[in-house]
Design a protein around this motif. Sequence first.
Motif, PDB file in Angstrom:
ATOM      1  N   THR A 122      34.259  75.083 -16.141  1.00 47.58           N
ATOM      2  CA  THR A 122      33.438  76.202 -16.627  1.00 47.58           C
ATOM      3  C   THR A 122      32.061  75.729 -17.080  1.00 47.58           C
ATOM      4  O   THR A 122      31.032  76.326 -16.736  1.00 47.58           O
ATOM      5  N   VAL A 125      29.847  74.813 -14.119  1.00 47.90           N
ATOM      6  CA  VAL A 125      29.251  75.990 -13.474  1.00 47.90           C
ATOM      7  C   VAL A 125      27.997  76.425 -14.229  1.00 47.90           C
ATOM      8  O   VAL A 125      26.949  76.717 -13.622  1.00 47.90           O
ATOM      9  N   ALA A 126      28.090  76.460 -15.564  1.00 47.72           N
ATOM     10  CA  ALA A 126      26.936  76.855 -16.381  1.00 47.72           C
ATOM     11  C   ALA A 126      25.760  75.903 -16.175  1.00 47.72           C
ATOM     12  O   ALA A 126      24.605  76.331 -16.056  1.00 47.72           O
ATOM     13  N   SER A 128      25.089  74.189 -13.521  1.00 45.56           N
ATOM     14  CA  SER A 128      24.524  74.398 -12.193  1.00 45.56           C
ATOM     15  C   SER A 128      23.526  75.544 -12.174  1.00 45.56           C
ATOM     16  O   SER A 128      22.523  75.504 -11.458  1.00 45.56           O
ATOM     17  N   VAL A 129      23.801  76.566 -12.965  1.00 46.55           N
ATOM     18  CA  VAL A 129      22.891  77.712 -13.039  1.00 46.55           C
ATOM     19  C   VAL A 129      21.528  77.276 -13.581  1.00 46.55           C
ATOM     20  O   VAL A 129      20.471  77.648 -13.041  1.00 46.55           O
ATOM     21  N   ASN A 143      20.354  71.139 -17.803  1.00 46.84           N
ATOM     22  CA  ASN A 143      21.251  71.130 -16.655  1.00 46.84           C
ATOM     23  C   ASN A 143      22.080  69.860 -16.613  1.00 46.84           C
ATOM     24  O   ASN A 143      23.317  69.892 -16.453  1.00 46.84           O
ATOM     25  N   LEU A 147      26.180  69.444 -17.171  1.00 44.25           N
ATOM     26  CA  LEU A 147      26.968  68.804 -16.122  1.00 44.25           C
ATOM     27  C   LEU A 147      27.720  67.592 -16.676  1.00 44.25           C
ATOM     28  O   LEU A 147      28.875  67.346 -16.324  1.00 44.25           O
ATOM     29  N   SER A 210      21.809  74.133  -7.425  1.00 48.49           N
ATOM     30  CA  SER A 210      22.663  75.273  -7.769  1.00 48.49           C
ATOM     31  C   SER A 210      23.991  75.261  -7.018  1.00 48.49           C
ATOM     32  O   SER A 210      24.989  75.798  -7.513  1.00 48.49           O
ATOM     33  N   ALA A 213      27.699  74.630  -8.283  1.00 52.99           N
ATOM     34  CA  ALA A 213      28.602  75.637  -8.859  1.00 52.99           C
ATOM     35  C   ALA A 213      29.800  75.916  -7.955  1.00 52.99           C
ATOM     36  O   ALA A 213      30.854  76.342  -8.458  1.00 52.99           O
ATOM     37  N   ALA A 216      32.756  73.506  -8.580  1.00 48.72           N
ATOM     38  CA  ALA A 216      33.190  73.740  -9.957  1.00 48.72           C
ATOM     39  C   ALA A 216      33.957  75.050 -10.075  1.00 48.72           C
ATOM     40  O   ALA A 216      34.965  75.136 -10.797  1.00 48.72           O
ATOM     41  N   ALA A 217      33.492  76.085  -9.370  1.00 48.82           N
ATOM     42  CA  ALA A 217      34.185  77.374  -9.402  1.00 48.82           C
ATOM     43  C   ALA A 217      35.551  77.265  -8.731  1.00 48.82           C
ATOM     44  O   ALA A 217      36.540  77.853  -9.197  1.00 48.82           O
ATOM     45  N   THR A 220      37.808  75.547 -11.236  1.00 44.94           N
ATOM     46  CA  THR A 220      38.091  76.390 -12.397  1.00 44.94           C
ATOM     47  C   THR A 220      39.093  77.480 -12.063  1.00 44.94           C
ATOM     48  O   THR A 220      40.055  77.726 -12.820  1.00 44.94           O
TER      49      THR A 220
END
Length: 488
Positions: A122, A125-126, A128-129, A143, A147, A210, A213, A216-217, A220
Motif C-alpha cells: 500500500t 503504491v502511494a 509511486s503516485v 517518492n 518507496l 508511476s 504502482a 505494488a497493486a 497488495t
Amino acid sequence: MAIGAFVESAQADGGEGYSGRVTPFVVLSCVVAGSGGLLFGYDLGISGGVTSMDSFRKRFFPEVYRQSQAQDTRVSHYCEFNSELLTMFTSSLYVAGLVATFVAASITRRYGRRVSMLIGGTIFVAGSVFGGAAVNVPMLILNRILLGIGLGFTNQSIPLYLSEMAPPRYRGAINNGFELCISLGILFANILNYFVIKITAGWGWRISLSMAALPAAFLTIGVIFLPETPSFIIQRDGDTNKARILLQKLRGTTSVQKELDDLVSASNLSRTTQYPFRNIFKRKYRPQLVVALLIPFFNQVTGINVMNFYAPVMFRTIGLKERASLFSSVVTRLCATFANIIAMMVVDRFGRRKLFLIGGVQMILSQFTVGAILAATFKDSENMDNEYAYLVLITMCVFVAGFAWSWGPLTFLVPAEVCPLEIRSAGQSIVVAVVFLMAFVIGQTFLEKLPMEQMEQVWSRHWFWKKIVGEKVEKKQAKSGKTALPSL
C-alpha cells in the motif's frame, strides 16, 4: 568458509522424513508473495535509467545535465554525473527502508507476514503516485522515502513467508523465486526506460516512475486472498487443527504430522522469547547473527548495486549513446534473469555453499577483467572505442550472471533457513537493514569516486585545506589547461 559449512548442515537436516509435494496452491501463494520482489527490482532498474535520461536531469538536476552535455574534453568522465542531490535521490530510499524494516519486524512477528506485505504494498503504491506527479525535487525525495518504507516491509516479510510456505526439500527453489522477481522487475524497468526515451515531449520518465504502482497493486490485492503461514498460525493462537488443514492443502497429503510436530515445538520455544532482537545477540545464536550480518554485507560489496543504480550512467560514460546505454542495461538483466532460473533449478541439488563459491569466483574474475580493460583503453576525458565498450558490456554480463545464481538469491534464502522461529523475524530484519545500509553507502558515494591522480582536488575544496593548497592547485590547473572538477 565456516558460514558455508553451517549452512550446508542446516539444509541437510531440514525436512527429513516430511511428506508432500509442490501443489498448485503453494505455487499460487508463493507466486503472489514472491511478486513483491518485482517492487524492489523495478525500483533498482528504474532509478538508474531515469537518472540517465536527459529530460529528467534537465528538469530536476540541471547542473548535472549541463555537465553531461558539455563538449569540453577537459572535464573528467569520473565526475560527469557527480551530484550530491542526484545521489540523494538514489539513496534516500534505503535510509527509509532501513528504519522501516525494524518496525516491520515487530509487526511481522505480532500480526503476521500478510499484514506486513499488505502495509508495504500500500505504501509503495502511494510512493509511486508522488513519483509520477513530481514537479520538484522534494516530491521526488518523498517518492523515494515512501518507496523505501514499502520495501522495508515487503523485503522483511516476503522471504519469511516463502520459506515457511515452501516444502523443505524445495525451499531453495521457491525462495529463489523472490530473487527471480527482483531480476524480472529490473528487466521490466530497463525495457520500459528504453521505450519511453522515445517520447520526444520529454515526459517519459513520469511513466517510468508511476508504473511502479502496478506490481505494488498486484501484490497488495493478491495478499488479501493469501493464507497465513502454518508457523504463524501456531505461534499466534496455537490452533494446530487449522495449521494441519492448511499444511495438508499446501503439501497435497494428509501425512503432515511430523512437520506439524516440528512446527509446534518451534512455536513453543518461540513463545518463550519475548525480545527477538535482544535474544539474537545471545551466545547460542551467534552463528545465526554472523550469517545475518555478513552475507548481506558481502552481497552489497560485490558491487552489484553499482550496476543496478548506475548501469545506464556508466555505459554512457564510456561512450555509448542514450538509447544504447539503456539497451545495454536490458542485455545485462536478461543474462541475470537466465542465471536466476538456473539457480532455482540447481540450488536444492548442489547446496548453498557451492553456489556461493562458484558465483564469487566468477564475479572476482569479471571485475579484474573490467578493471584491466578500463585501465588500458579508457582515458580520463575521452570516449572509449566501441569495440572495447561492448567488451566491457560482455564482461559485466558475466558478472551479473555470477551474482544472480549465487549471492543474489542466497542472501535472502540462507538467513531465513538458519534462524529458528523465535529470532527469524529479527534475523530477516538485520539482513534487510544491512542490505539497505550498504546500498545507501554505495549509492551515496559511488559517483564521488576520483582517480588517485586527481585526489588533490579533494584538498582544494575542503573547508580548511583549500585556504592552504587552493592557490597552488589553481596554478597547476591553469598550467595544465584542465578545468576544476565539480564540488563533492
